[in-house]
Motif scaffolding. Structure first.
Motif, short mmCIF file in Angstrom:
data_model
loop_
_atom_site.label_atom_id
_atom_site.label_comp_id
_atom_site.label_asym_id
_atom_site.label_seq_id
_atom_site.Cartn_x
_atom_site.Cartn_y
_atom_site.Cartn_z
N VAL A 140 47.04 41.03 35.50
CA VAL A 140 46.52 40.71 36.66
C VAL A 140 45.70 41.48 37.37
O VAL A 140 44.83 41.23 37.84
CB VAL A 140 47.76 40.22 37.31
N ILE A 141 46.13 42.98 37.11
CA ILE A 141 45.33 43.91 38.09
C ILE A 141 43.87 43.67 37.12
O ILE A 141 42.96 43.99 37.76
CB ILE A 141 45.89 45.31 38.06
N ASN A 142 43.82 43.75 35.70
CA ASN A 142 42.92 43.78 35.13
C ASN A 142 41.80 42.75 35.68
O ASN A 142 40.44 42.61 35.45
CB ASN A 142 43.01 43.73 33.56
N ASP A 143 42.41 41.42 35.73
CA ASP A 143 41.78 40.26 35.99
C ASP A 143 40.96 40.44 37.46
O ASP A 143 39.93 39.90 37.83
CB ASP A 143 42.60 39.07 36.20
N ARG B 89 41.07 50.06 38.72
CA ARG B 89 41.37 50.89 37.66
C ARG B 89 42.37 51.84 37.60
O ARG B 89 43.06 52.32 36.82
CB ARG B 89 39.89 51.78 37.27
N HIS B 90 42.55 52.47 38.96
CA HIS B 90 43.58 53.43 39.37
C HIS B 90 44.78 52.76 39.13
O HIS B 90 45.85 53.35 38.69
CB HIS B 90 42.97 54.06 40.84
N LEU B 91 45.06 51.60 39.70
CA LEU B 91 46.28 50.79 39.98
C LEU B 91 46.77 50.70 38.32
O LEU B 91 47.99 50.88 38.14
CB LEU B 91 46.21 49.45 40.67
N SER B 92 46.07 50.27 37.47
CA SER B 92 46.19 50.01 36.20
C SER B 92 46.59 51.45 35.49
O SER B 92 47.57 51.27 34.68
CB SER B 92 45.02 49.54 35.40
N PHE B 93 45.94 52.26 35.91
CA PHE B 93 46.46 53.89 35.47
C PHE B 93 47.95 53.98 35.68
O PHE B 93 48.60 54.57 35.01
CB PHE B 93 45.49 54.86 35.70
#
Length: 303
Positions: free
Chosen positions: A193-196, A278-282
């Motif tokens: 969902v973060i990537n979306d 991008r930071h949250l996905s990391f």
């Protein structure tokens, strides 16, 4: 080598790493009854890796248009590799995965288990070509495929070796792996969902109806924060149930898993840019890695 550009190698290494940890740092210390030897583990890992790579390749094919909008410098399909070549690579990977899965299923005396690999292989194509148009369903399928790389060893190594005499110990470890696979499912769902959120512009231009497009960024942020309560509660439950008597394991879970999850919630609430997401996905990927590494702690917690 150019075909490796279709593969996200960190995810592949993570699959190999988690199965190695389960086999040699969870099963062996507890001396549980197992079905597979070292070669069997290699086959399980090979099949799992091929399925994951296959899902990445087919996603790269169908997301090529979105990638051209969001990250044109990262375009591979249609630029460095033809679409036909990418499809052939996808087919080869899935043939290997299904073939190895069929062989494994017969080795352990459970030929019906080969259907699992066929279904997953089909899902990797369906989710990329069809389910992308259905908000959240696509994310759920990807999360389920990721969780499979954890539970597969329980199905092929532990389950066939269960007898009335060892049922309690086998079920305990099976339950642990099921918990880890559920946690991985929740975390990968959040990552998707973060990537979306990060790729909302590209998805909007090519007509893919993701959750952020339907709800908007702000509402999706709040939904992500609310959903993160589930893995947070799961970690707290584990800390209270299993780790309270082991100080080091408790501190590990508190500072390396729970604290980053709380940090993730705080940062997600007001996230808005690609850099934020991008930071949250990391952060989520690091939590998954640290959670998987905790598998090696069970020999000190339960023994």
């Amino acid at each position: 080598m150019k075909y490796l550009k279709l593969i996200r190698l960190p995810e592949i290494f993570l699959v190999i790493f988690v199965q190695f940890l389960i086999k040699y740092y969870l099963f062996e210390p507890f001396a549980v009854s197992i079905t597979l030897n070292g070669f069997g583990l290699f086959l399980v890992t090979l099949s799992s890796v091929c399925l994951v790579m296959g899902s990445q390749v087919i996603s790269a094919i169908f997301q090529a248009r979105a990638i051209r909008v969001n990250n044109p410098e990262e375009v591979t399909v249609g630029k460095e590799i033809s679409e036909k070549g990418a499809y052939n690579f996808f087919i080869i990977l899935n043939v290997i995965a299904v073939g190895v899965g069929f062989y494994l299923s017969n080795i352990i005396g459970r030929p019906m288990f080969s259907a699992i690999f066929i279904v997953i292989s089909a899902l990797t194509y369906i989710h990329a070509s069809f389910l992308k148009n259905y908000a959240l369903i696509d994310n759920i399928v990807i999360a389920a495929l990721s969780a499979f790389s954890i539970i597969i060893l329980a199905l092929f190594d532990l389950l066939p070796a269960i007898t009335p005499e060892n049922q309690v110990s086998q079920n305990t470890l099976f339950s642990i792996l099921l918990d880890y696979s559920l946690f991985a499912f929740l975390m990968v769902l959040l990552i998707e969902v973060i990537n979306d959120q990060e790729n909302i512009n590209g998805h909007h231009k090519i007509g893919i109806k993701t959750l952020p497009i339907l709800l908007g960024k702000e509402r999706t942020n709040k939904l992500i924060c609310a959903f993160t309560i589930l893995p947070i509660l799961a970690v707290i439950y584990y800390m209270y149930t299993y780790l309270y008597h082991n100080q080091y394991a408790l501190l590990y879970a508190l500072f390396l898993i729970l604290a980053p999850l709380l940090y993730f919630v705080v940062k997600t609430w007001n996230a808005s840019t690609q850099k934020n997401y991008r930071h949250l996905s990391f952060v989520l990927k690091m939590i998954i890695l640290l959670s998987i590494m905790s598998i090696g702690l069970y020999q000190f917690i339960l023994l």
